[in-house]
Design a protein around this motif. Structure first.
Motif, mmCIF file in Angstrom:
data_model
loop_
_atom_site.group_PDB
_atom_site.id
_atom_site.type_symbol
_atom_site.label_atom_id
_atom_site.label_comp_id
_atom_site.label_asym_id
_atom_site.label_seq_id
_atom_site.Cartn_x
_atom_site.Cartn_y
_atom_site.Cartn_z
ATOM 1 N N UNK A 206 25.873 128.769 -36.320
ATOM 2 C CA UNK A 206 24.585 129.256 -35.836
ATOM 3 C C UNK A 206 23.512 129.356 -36.887
ATOM 4 N N UNK A 207 22.268 129.202 -36.430
ATOM 5 C CA UNK A 207 21.065 129.456 -37.232
ATOM 6 C C UNK A 207 20.240 130.481 -36.473
ATOM 7 N N UNK A 208 19.686 131.461 -37.189
ATOM 8 C CA UNK A 208 18.794 132.452 -36.595
ATOM 9 C C UNK A 208 17.516 132.487 -37.419
ATOM 10 N N UNK A 209 16.363 132.385 -36.758
ATOM 11 C CA UNK A 209 15.111 132.481 -37.505
ATOM 12 C C UNK A 209 13.986 131.742 -36.817
ATOM 13 N N UNK A 210 12.844 131.763 -37.455
ATOM 14 C CA UNK A 210 11.657 131.077 -36.957
ATOM 15 C C UNK A 210 11.877 129.571 -37.036
ATOM 16 N N UNK A 211 11.394 128.861 -36.033
ATOM 17 C CA UNK A 211 11.495 127.406 -36.016
ATOM 18 C C UNK A 211 10.162 126.846 -36.508
ATOM 19 N N UNK A 212 10.133 126.519 -37.789
ATOM 20 C CA UNK A 212 8.916 126.043 -38.444
ATOM 21 C C UNK A 212 9.322 125.048 -39.528
ATOM 22 N N UNK A 213 8.411 124.184 -39.965
ATOM 23 C CA UNK A 213 8.785 123.142 -40.940
ATOM 24 C C UNK A 213 9.458 123.680 -42.188
ATOM 25 N N UNK A 214 9.005 124.846 -42.698
ATOM 26 C CA UNK A 214 9.576 125.366 -43.941
ATOM 27 C C UNK A 214 11.023 125.814 -43.796
ATOM 28 N N UNK A 215 11.509 125.943 -42.558
ATOM 29 C CA UNK A 215 12.900 126.355 -42.347
ATOM 30 C C UNK A 215 13.879 125.187 -42.444
ATOM 31 N N UNK A 216 13.362 123.964 -42.404
ATOM 32 C CA UNK A 216 14.140 122.749 -42.682
ATOM 33 C C UNK A 216 15.388 122.607 -41.804
ATOM 34 N N UNK A 217 15.219 122.842 -40.506
ATOM 35 C CA UNK A 217 16.367 122.739 -39.597
ATOM 36 C C UNK A 217 16.915 121.322 -39.489
ATOM 37 N N UNK A 271 28.581 136.174 -31.579
ATOM 38 C CA UNK A 271 29.196 135.067 -30.835
ATOM 39 C C UNK A 271 29.454 133.844 -31.712
ATOM 40 N N UNK A 272 29.018 133.881 -32.969
ATOM 41 C CA UNK A 272 29.161 132.742 -33.872
ATOM 42 C C UNK A 272 30.457 132.819 -34.671
ATOM 43 N N UNK A 273 30.845 131.679 -35.241
ATOM 44 C CA UNK A 273 31.946 131.624 -36.213
ATOM 45 C C UNK A 273 31.419 131.534 -37.638
ATOM 46 N N UNK A 274 30.314 130.828 -37.805
ATOM 47 C CA UNK A 274 29.738 130.562 -39.126
ATOM 48 C C UNK A 274 28.222 130.668 -39.012
ATOM 49 N N UNK A 275 27.589 131.244 -40.031
ATOM 50 C CA UNK A 275 26.131 131.293 -40.062
ATOM 51 C C UNK A 275 25.620 130.351 -41.134
ATOM 52 N N UNK A 276 24.623 129.531 -40.778
ATOM 53 C CA UNK A 276 24.041 128.583 -41.731
ATOM 54 C C UNK A 276 22.553 128.861 -41.879
ATOM 55 N N UNK A 277 22.127 128.952 -43.121
ATOM 56 C CA UNK A 277 20.711 129.093 -43.473
ATOM 57 C C UNK A 277 20.283 127.763 -44.094
ATOM 58 N N UNK A 278 19.121 127.223 -43.705
ATOM 59 C CA UNK A 278 18.761 125.863 -44.122
ATOM 60 C C UNK A 278 17.580 125.770 -45.077
ATOM 61 N N UNK A 279 16.667 126.739 -45.073
ATOM 62 C CA UNK A 279 15.452 126.650 -45.878
ATOM 63 C C UNK A 279 15.714 126.786 -47.370
ATOM 64 N N UNK A 280 15.001 125.981 -48.167
ATOM 65 C CA UNK A 280 15.211 125.987 -49.617
ATOM 66 C C UNK A 280 14.127 126.747 -50.375
ATOM 67 N N UNK A 281 13.108 127.256 -49.669
ATOM 68 C CA UNK A 281 12.021 127.960 -50.350
ATOM 69 C C UNK A 281 11.932 129.415 -49.918
ATOM 70 N N UNK A 282 13.045 129.993 -49.510
ATOM 71 C CA UNK A 282 13.049 131.391 -49.094
ATOM 72 C C UNK A 282 12.995 132.299 -50.318
ATOM 73 N N UNK A 283 12.121 133.305 -50.269
ATOM 74 C CA UNK A 283 12.085 134.266 -51.370
ATOM 75 C C UNK A 283 13.202 135.294 -51.245
ATOM 76 N N UNK A 284 13.796 135.410 -50.049
ATOM 77 C CA UNK A 284 14.910 136.343 -49.859
ATOM 78 C C UNK A 284 15.971 135.733 -48.950
#
Length: 378
Positions: A206-217, A271-284
């Motif tokens: 799963x991915x959770x977050x805003x769907x925007x270009x900087x999130x690099x989905x 409900x997820x098994x694994x969480x994936x974060x995709x953005x490379x410019x996150x400050x946190x």
């Protein structure tokens, strides 16, 4: 204390800036401090028992951007705060820092959005580099006006110092472990969602977050070659349509669950098994903390804020975002039930002490360093 919080983003918009501001307001109010919030329209009239003043805004990419009007110089003196807390200053926040200085009030600027990095990565060639330099000039000018700039992670802190921003310190983010916890897996609503996402025992990433270009989905497309796997995307934003087309075209089995809040968001994590974060410019990387608190193993790029939040091989996995296939390799290793359980247990242990009340206590100490008699005299 009396604290004026000026934020570039607030409800009904939901993102990392809004979430952190809401938690800070709640904790300050419960501790007996007086808080006023200034935010772009539309905004509620009050939040957590504190007044909210909405100022004029214009929409930019479905996001209300507050206008720097003269209203700020009326609001601050009328409230007479001890400190002005400016969340992610760029436009409205820049006006707040200037107004605070004119009123003789200390301003604490909370750095949360890497706008220069976003421009450099997503605007091609020389134009991108030029845009990033211009953005850094603006960021530098704004933050040099503040009495203190707080960075959410050590990479962000180093970035600010490298670009000549003075008077910086580290202040992370809390996580609501009462809201996000493994107990949600026993909830009937979670079980129903789990049956929908994994009817045949698929591994749910799963991915959770805003769907925007900087999130690099688009990086999730790497997972298309992995067997018996389904991806769940929770969130909404200006890139929702493009992300759906990109992942579908890649042949990735993806379910878009839309924006979720409160208990529904907690159920989605559980409900997820694994969480994936995709953005490379996150400050946190706040969603990494929420996933870890829920008891999920996390996978994130070895870049920016996640470097502070994920101990590679202990509390989660970091992948090289510049190496093709790195994300898919990390996720593929998590078909192993024992590895997932071990990473999840250690990840939850690491976030257990990062409650919002403890983080707001740290924030109050930063405020105090600026409002103490010696600081005022200096």
């Amino acid at each position: 204390m009396r604290v004026a919080i000026v934020t570039e983003s607030f409800l009904p918009s939901v993102n990392g800036v809004t979430t952190s501001v809401c938690r800070v307001v709640e904790c300050l109010h419960r501790a007996g401090h007086e808080v006023m919030v200034v935010a772009p329209r539309p905004a509620p009239r009050s939040f957590a028992g504190c007044p909210v003043h909405a100022v004029a805004s214009v929409p930019v990419r479905q996001f209300p951007v507050g206008l720097p009007t003269a209203e700020m110089e009326r609001l601050l003196p009328s409230f007479a705060p001890d400190v002005v807390h400016v969340a992610s200053p760029f436009v409205l926040g820049a006006a707040a820092v200037v107004a605070a200085n004119r009123c003789g009030l200390p301003a604490v600027a909370v750095y949360q959005t890497d706008m220069p990095g976003y421009l450099q990565r997503h605007v091609p060639g020389l134009a991108g580099r030029g845009a990033a330099r211009t953005a850094w000039r603006w960021v530098r000018w704004v933050h040099r006006q503040a009495a203190l700039t707080l960075a959410p992670s050590t990479p962000a802190l180093a970035d600010l110092r490298r670009h000549g921003i003075p008077r910086t310190a580290l202040w992370g983010r809390g996580v609501d472990t009462a809201q996000f916890h493994p107990g949600w897996r026993g909830d009937a609503g979670t079980a129903a969602l789990r049956r929908h996402l994994s009817p045949n025992g698929e591994l749910v990433v799963g991915y959770v977050g805003r769907l925007a270009p900087e999130k690099e989905l688009h990086r999730l497309a790497e997972l298309a070659g992995l067997p018996h796997l389904r991806v769940a995307v929770v969130g909404d934003g200006p890139s929702a349509g493009r992300d759906r087309l990109t992942l579908t075209a890649a042949g990735l089995d993806t379910v878009f669950l839309g924006r979720r809040e409160g208990d529904d968001l907690a159920r989605a994590y559980a409900a997820l098994d694994v969480f994936v974060h995709t953005g490379t410019r996150e400050t946190f990387g706040q969603t990494l903390q929420e996933a870890a608190a829920t008891g999920l193993p996390v996978v994130a790029p070895a870049s920016g804020g996640p470097l502070d939040l994920v101990e590679h091989g202990r509390s989660g996995l970091l992948f090289d975002p510049d190496r093709a296939g790195g994300l898919a390799e990390a996720v593929a290793s998590l078909y192993d039930d024992a590895l997932r359980a071990g990473l999840a247990a250690r990840g939850r242990a690491l976030v257990a002490h990062r409650s919002w009340p403890s983080l707001v206590d740290q924030l109050l100490a930063h405020y105090g360093s600026l409002t103490a008699p010696a600081a005022r005299a200096a």
